[in-house]
Write an enzyme that holds these catalytic residues in place. Structure first.
Site, PDB file in Angstrom:
ATOM      1  N   GLY A 317      -5.201 -15.877 -70.996  1.00  0.00           N
ATOM      2  CA  GLY A 317      -3.714 -16.921 -70.472  1.00  0.00           C
ATOM      3  C   GLY A 317      -3.265 -16.235 -68.962  1.00  0.00           C
ATOM      4  O   GLY A 317      -3.967 -15.625 -68.349  1.00  0.00           O
ATOM      5  N   SER A 318      -1.961 -16.281 -68.811  1.00  0.00           N
ATOM      6  CA  SER A 318      -1.299 -16.234 -67.365  1.00  0.00           C
ATOM      7  C   SER A 318      -1.302 -14.687 -67.028  1.00  0.00           C
ATOM      8  O   SER A 318      -1.036 -14.437 -65.902  1.00  0.00           O
ATOM      9  CB  SER A 318      -0.073 -16.514 -67.461  1.00  0.00           C
ATOM     10  OG  SER A 318       0.081 -18.068 -67.654  1.00  0.00           O
TER      11      SER A 318
END
Length: 660
Positions: A317-318
């Site tokens: 993810g981020s």
């Protein structure tokens, strides 16, 4: 006296008898010759075996220490019970042997039927029971049973029980490494077993004129880990609290020194007790385990022993946006003053990709885009680099290969072949989706940012020592390659600090310390498609002016709130608070911060217009609690707050966040 003539019939019988005797004699001579010539070596060896007692002498397995000399795994003295069945049979009837089996069973916790089988085996020497403590061994001695003897042995002991269990691993019943460090360094830990060989009669008694040889066992080497027991404890404590809050499937935590590659803590919860590694530590889980089939039990144990930090991949993810941003800055396709516009979505090759946030991030620099964790901005950055350049840096950061950590079962990342990467795939990889890697790969890569752009090989072991504590082998820091310039690394550390001070990673903010970080939230892939559960993660580094620790926490399938700032963030903050104090890293307060601490107050930040997960992290970073309106969803834009921005309140006060 008149002689009786021999009849023709009798003559025939005598002749036949003579022929039979002759044939038998020939066969006997052939058999004797066969035995003396053809089978001589084999039979000689059998005779030696029958007249030889060969008792193994176990080597003491080396101790596993933490970096400060604390014992994490050691070998303790125990005792084994042996029987000479032939000698026992001479002095006891079958009924008495059954009674002896019952007596031994009451002391050894073995089944009486199993012991009786051992007592009647057609072998010179049989091990009846092992791993007895001194009290149990003394009770067996007091029985004074003919043919029964006691030998000293060693057993693996983990004094802290379920502590760093996936990291340490466990051993088999014969003290051979099964998993973890015990397996990886088994050749050093195990030592060389000794033997006591002597000539005996059929009853096992030593022959007067027999020979004997004693081969002394060589103890194994000790393994000194890079792990710090105290930091490991802080991590496991925080993970246990996180499990209570999130009801996750599991939580992983890896802590490294960015400047050496040494792993300071490696924790996974739930764990297991390596002192009894063949069943779950939890009572409820044990009931489920006992009801499983044999194949199901094997699968369960393999999963329980597995260290997902090294052996399992996940979508970051981020948190992966740090890799994308630093690569683009280093390549020069963007700079810190370039801006990117976000209106909650971006069109890539006719496909609309959405930001995680329902609100506009507007125009922003790369630092602000990381603070906002903006998907469209990082997708655009990846597009500016192009697939070949992006993959060049992914390779430089070590994402396309194993880290080479000294641990068994390391897994490689899962990603597209370069030829299969189109604009959409490139964009999604830019913000941390469509790529899977191990936690140790990600943290090792980000540690290069904290080490002025130089990638190091991670390691669990610091040194090998002998029984006197003398260092036999020391493992030094190993540089892999330079990934970023010092200037780019410094710019990225500044961006990471901004994300905590002003962005969505505020949950890790600690007054007086310069903390950097990044949150991550990604759907789990189930049956080839994205499912309903998430990997929620938080990556942090401190202090940003001189990084000494880097932390990655991954929460697997939390229930309820699933954003990294809400699930993994509080865990990271708890670990940081304890660890920074333990490392004697003194806080440096501004005049305003010092006044607030002395007055036990803080200032309420403005979080209206922000997503709830982001607002919660910012509020928590100001030493405040938060709560949302009953009935509000897991994620919403904060429409109002109470108390209002700028209000001076006591530390620990609650800020109420409203969605309407």
């Amino acid at each position: 006296m008149r002689k009786t003539p021999v009849s023709v019939l009798n003559k025939k019988r005598i002749a036949i008898g003579f022929v039979l005797i002759a044939v038998l004699m020939v066969l006997l001579l052939v058999r004797v010759a066969w035995i003396q010539i053809v089978d001589a070596d084999e039979l000689t060896q059998k005779a030696i075996d029958q007249q030889t007692s060969d008792i193994p002498i176990s080597a003491k397995r080396g101790t596993i220490y933490d970096r400060n000399g604390k014992e994490l795994a050691s070998s303790v003295t125990c005792y084994s019970v042996w029987v000479r069945p032939a000698e026992l049979a001479e002095s006891a009837s079958e009924e008495e042997i059954g009674q002896i089996a019952e007596q031994l069973a009451s002391v050894t916790d073995e089944e009486a039927d199993d012991i009786k089988k051992d007592l009647t085996k057609k072998q010179a020497l049989v091990k009846v029971a092992q791993y007895l403590d001194k009290d149990a061994a003394d009770k067996v001695r007091d029985m004074d049973i003919t043919g029964i003897s006691i030998s000293e042995d060693t057993r693996r002991y983990y004094p802290l029980g379920n502590f760093a269990s996936q990291l340490l691993g466990s051993v088999t019943v014969d003290n051979t490494g099964r998993t973890g460090i015990e397996l990886e360094y088994d050749q050093y830990l195990s030592g060389i077993s000794g033997r006591w060989v002597k000539n005996t009669d059929v009853a096992g008694n030593e022959l007067v004129d027999g020979s004997q040889k004693y081969y002394e066992a060589q103890d194994g080497l000790n393994v000194v880990l890079t792990i710090d027991e105290a930091i490991q404890y802080y991590a496991e404590k925080a993970l246990a609290e996180g499990m209570e809050e999130t009801d996750a499937e599991k939580i992983m935590c890896l802590i490294m020194d960015p400047k050496t590659g040494e792993i300071l803590a490696s924790a996974v919860t739930p764990g297991f007790d390596p002192n009894d590694a063949t069943e779950p530590d939890d009572k409820e889980e044990k009931e489920v385990y006992d009801a499983m089939s044999d194949d199901e039990k094997i699968a369960y144990l393999n999963k329980m022993w597995r260290n997902p930090i090294v052996s399992d991949t996940y979508e970051p993810g981020s948190t992966f946006k740090l890799i994308t941003a630093s690569s683009a800055l280093e390549e020069g396709v963007i700079n810190t003053k370039d801006t990117f516009t976000c209106n909650t979505k971006i069109n890539v090759a006719g496909v609309t990709l959405h930001c995680w946030s329902a609100r506009d991030h507007g125009t922003q620099t790369i630092k602000e885009a990381l603070g906002n964790s903006c998907n469209p901005a990082l997708a655009a950055v990846a597009g500016k680099m192009g697939a070949e350049t992006f993959y060049k840096y992914i390779d430089l950061f070590g994402i396309t290969e194993k880290t080479g950590v000294d641990y068994p079962g390391e897994t490689s990342s899962i990603m597209y072949n370069l030829d299969d990467v189109g604009p959409v795939e490139l964009a999604t990889m830019g913000y941390g989706q469509s790529i899977s890697l191990t936690p140790i790969q990600l943290l090792t890569a980000v540690c290069a940012i904290g080490n002025d752009g130089v990638l190091l090989q991670p390691r669990y072991v610091k040194a090998l020592t002998d029984s006197d504590g003398k260092v036999v082998k020391e493992y030094e820091t190993k540089e892999v390659r330079r990934v970023l310039s010092k200037e780019t690394a410094a710019e990225m550390r500044e961006s990471m600090e901004y994300v905590v001070s002003n962005g969505g990673a505020g949950a890790a903010k600690i007054t007086g310390y310069r903390i950097g970080g990044k949150t991550g939230t990604a759907n789990k892939v189930e049956n080839g498609k994205y499912g309903d559960y998430y990997y929620s993660s938080f990556l942090a580094m401190a202090p940003m002016d001189d990084p000494q620790i880097a932390i990655l926490v991954v929460v697997d399938s939390p229930k309820g709130a699933y954003f990294g700032s809400l699930t993994a963030g509080p865990i990271v903050k708890s670990i940081l608070e304890d660890t920074l104090r333990y490392l004697n890293i003194d806080p440096e307060y501004t005049e305003e911060e010092l006044a607030a601490i002395e007055g036990n107050y803080t200032i309420v930040p403005d979080v209206t217009g922000k997503e709830y997960s982001e607002a919660a992290g910012i509020v928590a970073g100001q030493n405040l609690s938060y709560t949302k309106r009953d009935g509000a969803g897991e994620e919403f834009i904060v429409a109002a707050q109470y108390p209002a921005e700028g209000t001076k309140v006591k530390r620990g006060s609650t800020v109420y966040l409203y969605d309407q």
